[in-house]
Design a protein around this motif. Structure first.
Motif, short mmCIF file in Angstrom:
data_model
loop_
_atom_site.label_atom_id
_atom_site.label_comp_id
_atom_site.label_asym_id
_atom_site.label_seq_id
_atom_site.Cartn_x
_atom_site.Cartn_y
_atom_site.Cartn_z
N MET A 132 0.84 -1.20 0.00
CA MET A 132 0.00 0.00 0.00
C MET A 132 0.88 1.25 0.00
SD MET A 132 -2.66 1.81 0.05
CE MET A 132 -4.01 0.66 0.05
N LEU A 133 1.76 1.39 1.02
CA LEU A 133 2.74 2.48 1.04
C LEU A 133 4.11 1.85 0.90
CD1 LEU A 133 3.41 5.54 1.53
CD2 LEU A 133 3.68 4.95 3.94
N SER A 134 4.85 2.32 -0.10
CA SER A 134 6.16 1.75 -0.37
C SER A 134 7.19 2.87 -0.47
CB SER A 134 6.09 0.96 -1.68
OG SER A 134 7.31 0.31 -1.93
N ILE A 135 8.24 2.76 0.31
CA ILE A 135 9.32 3.75 0.32
C ILE A 135 10.58 3.05 -0.15
CG2 ILE A 135 10.70 5.24 1.84
CD1 ILE A 135 8.20 5.25 3.73
N HIS A 136 11.20 3.60 -1.18
CA HIS A 136 12.37 2.94 -1.76
C HIS A 136 13.55 3.90 -1.87
CE1 HIS A 136 14.73 0.11 -4.04
NE2 HIS A 136 14.88 0.99 -5.01
N ASN A 137 14.65 3.55 -1.21
CA ASN A 137 15.91 4.28 -1.33
C ASN A 137 15.74 5.79 -1.09
OD1 ASN A 137 18.68 4.44 -1.75
ND2 ASN A 137 18.45 4.85 -3.93
N LEU A 138 15.03 6.12 0.00
CA LEU A 138 14.68 7.52 0.27
C LEU A 138 15.85 8.26 0.92
CD1 LEU A 138 12.13 9.41 0.17
CD2 LEU A 138 11.77 8.79 2.56
N HIS A 139 16.21 9.38 0.31
CA HIS A 139 17.21 10.29 0.86
C HIS A 139 16.51 11.61 1.16
CE1 HIS A 139 21.00 8.08 -0.35
NE2 HIS A 139 20.09 7.46 -1.08
N ALA A 140 16.81 12.19 2.32
CA ALA A 140 16.23 13.49 2.66
C ALA A 140 17.22 14.27 3.51
CB ALA A 140 14.91 13.32 3.42
N SER A 141 17.15 15.58 3.39
CA SER A 141 18.10 16.41 4.13
C SER A 141 17.46 17.72 4.54
CB SER A 141 19.34 16.67 3.28
OG SER A 141 18.97 17.18 2.02
N TYR A 142 18.11 18.37 5.49
CA TYR A 142 17.79 19.75 5.86
C TYR A 142 19.00 20.57 5.46
CZ TYR A 142 13.95 17.81 8.55
OH TYR A 142 12.80 17.15 8.93
N GLY A 143 18.82 21.44 4.47
CA GLY A 143 19.98 22.18 3.95
C GLY A 143 20.98 21.19 3.38
N LYS A 144 22.24 21.31 3.80
CA LYS A 144 23.29 20.43 3.28
C LYS A 144 23.45 19.15 4.10
CE LYS A 144 26.31 23.58 0.78
NZ LYS A 144 25.76 24.94 1.01
N VAL A 145 22.73 19.08 5.19
CA VAL A 145 22.89 17.93 6.09
C VAL A 145 21.93 16.82 5.69
CG1 VAL A 145 22.83 17.13 8.48
CG2 VAL A 145 23.55 19.47 7.97
N GLU A 146 22.47 15.71 5.18
CA GLU A 146 21.60 14.59 4.81
C GLU A 146 21.23 13.81 6.07
OE1 GLU A 146 21.61 12.42 0.95
OE2 GLU A 146 22.40 10.78 2.17
N VAL A 147 19.93 13.61 6.26
CA VAL A 147 19.42 12.92 7.45
C VAL A 147 19.08 11.47 7.13
CG1 VAL A 147 17.63 12.95 9.23
CG2 VAL A 147 18.54 15.11 8.34
N LEU A 148 18.48 11.23 5.96
CA LEU A 148 18.13 9.87 5.55
C LEU A 148 19.05 9.45 4.41
CD1 LEU A 148 14.22 10.10 5.45
CD2 LEU A 148 15.68 9.34 7.35
N HIS A 149 19.68 8.28 4.59
CA HIS A 149 20.67 7.83 3.63
C HIS A 149 20.19 6.61 2.85
CE1 HIS A 149 23.18 10.51 5.97
NE2 HIS A 149 22.98 9.78 7.05
N GLY A 150 19.04 6.74 2.22
CA GLY A 150 18.58 5.65 1.35
C GLY A 150 17.82 4.56 2.09
N ILE A 151 16.71 4.94 2.75
CA ILE A 151 15.95 3.92 3.48
C ILE A 151 14.81 3.36 2.61
CG2 ILE A 151 16.50 5.04 5.69
CD1 ILE A 151 13.48 5.78 5.85
N SER A 152 14.50 2.12 2.86
CA SER A 152 13.40 1.45 2.15
C SER A 152 12.53 0.74 3.18
CB SER A 152 13.94 0.43 1.15
OG SER A 152 14.74 1.06 0.17
N LEU A 153 11.21 0.90 3.02
CA LEU A 153 10.31 0.13 3.89
C LEU A 153 8.95 -0.01 3.21
CD1 LEU A 153 8.21 2.25 5.60
CD2 LEU A 153 10.34 2.78 6.73
N GLU A 154 8.20 -1.01 3.69
CA GLU A 154 6.90 -1.33 3.12
C GLU A 154 5.84 -1.31 4.21
OE1 GLU A 154 6.16 -2.17 -0.10
OE2 GLU A 154 8.25 -1.92 -0.74
N VAL A 155 4.69 -0.72 3.88
CA VAL A 155 3.54 -0.75 4.79
C VAL A 155 2.38 -1.41 4.02
CG1 VAL A 155 2.01 0.57 6.30
CG2 VAL A 155 4.32 1.43 5.82
N PRO A 156 2.21 -2.73 4.18
CA PRO A 156 1.16 -3.43 3.43
C PRO A 156 -0.24 -3.01 3.89
CG PRO A 156 2.76 -4.98 4.38
CD PRO A 156 2.98 -3.65 5.03
N GLN A 157 -1.19 -3.20 3.01
CA GLN A 157 -2.58 -2.81 3.32
C GLN A 157 -3.08 -3.55 4.56
OE1 GLN A 157 -5.15 -2.80 -0.01
NE2 GLN A 157 -6.89 -2.05 1.12
#
Length: 242
Positions: free
Chosen positions: A1-26
């Protein structure tokens, strides 16, 4: 249902998420646990459109919602109950709940029976029912937290993100919040739960992911994580006393 693949996220130049993947089935409740600063809230914000991911994909029911504006993601069926219980203080409890259904009232999302769902939300959260005409700003912190959760449910969403629903609550209210989460799960609501009380989260969840320094360190069925020696030592033992 919700699928997150290789997610990178940052605030400004600081990367907080370094490629996370997870699944939330229905119909499942998945929890994301980890210490403060691990990136749990950043994950929620990147999924719900509050911040734009740097890389990776987020799909909801097969639809790519990566980087869409938050209101478009809500219309697609993802409700976010953020940490810090952002309620509309000068509006009544009932009006706050109806705002949660706004995309349904404007035709952006299947309408269904909004009045029925409002009654159901108030049954689910009896404290809110008693205070339905009160201004949200006059509620206690715990009641505002419940209002934020109930408002998310009013979207009639495909997936609910619950970010630290127990934060700052008295123990008796923490128990009540988790009872409500268990009720929603029994009703088949699909949820991704970020929670500081790892033990309580793993008790109610089907599956868990442990986030460390912006990476998934371990994941598995919740009942296995509860007895995993590393998880117990880091999150369930005495070592996480604040």
């Amino acid at each position: 249902m919700l699928s997150i693949h290789n997610l990178h996220a940052s605030y400004g130049k600081v990367e907080v998420l370094h490629g996370i993947s997870l699944e939330v089935p229905q119909g499942r409740l998945v929890t994301l646990i980890g210490s403060n600063g691990a990136g749990k809230t950043t994950t929620m914000r990147a999924v719900s459109g509050m911040i734009r991911p740097r890389a990776g994909t987020v799909t909801l029911g097969g639809r790519d919602i990566t980087g869409l504006d938050a209101h478009r993601i809500a219309r697609a069926g993802l409700a976010h109950s953020p940490e810090g219980r952002r309620v509309f203080a000068t509006m009544s409890v009932t009006d706050n709940l109806l705002l949660g259904a706004f995309p349904r009232l404007t035709g952006k999302r299947a309408r269904g029976d909004v009045a029925h769902d409002l009654e159901r939300a108030l049954e689910l959260f009896p404290r809110l029912k008693e205070r339905r005409e009160q201004l949200a700003g006059t509620l206690s912190g715990g009641e505002q937290q419940m209002l934020a959760m109930a408002r998310a449910v009013m979207l009639n969403p495909d997936v609910v993100l619950l970010d630290e629903p127990s934060m700052g609550l008295a123990p008796i209210l923490v128990d009540e919040v988790f009872r409500i989460i268990a009720r929603l799960k029994a009703d088949g609501v699909t949820m991704l739960l970020v929670e500081q009380f790892a033990q309580a989260a793993l008790e109610v969840a089907d599956y868990g992911y442990v986030l460390e320094n912006g990476r998934i360190a371990v994941h598995g069925p919740a009942h296995q994580l509860k007895t995993d020696p590393k998880v117990v030592a880091a999150y369930l033992g005495g070592s996480h006393a604040h």
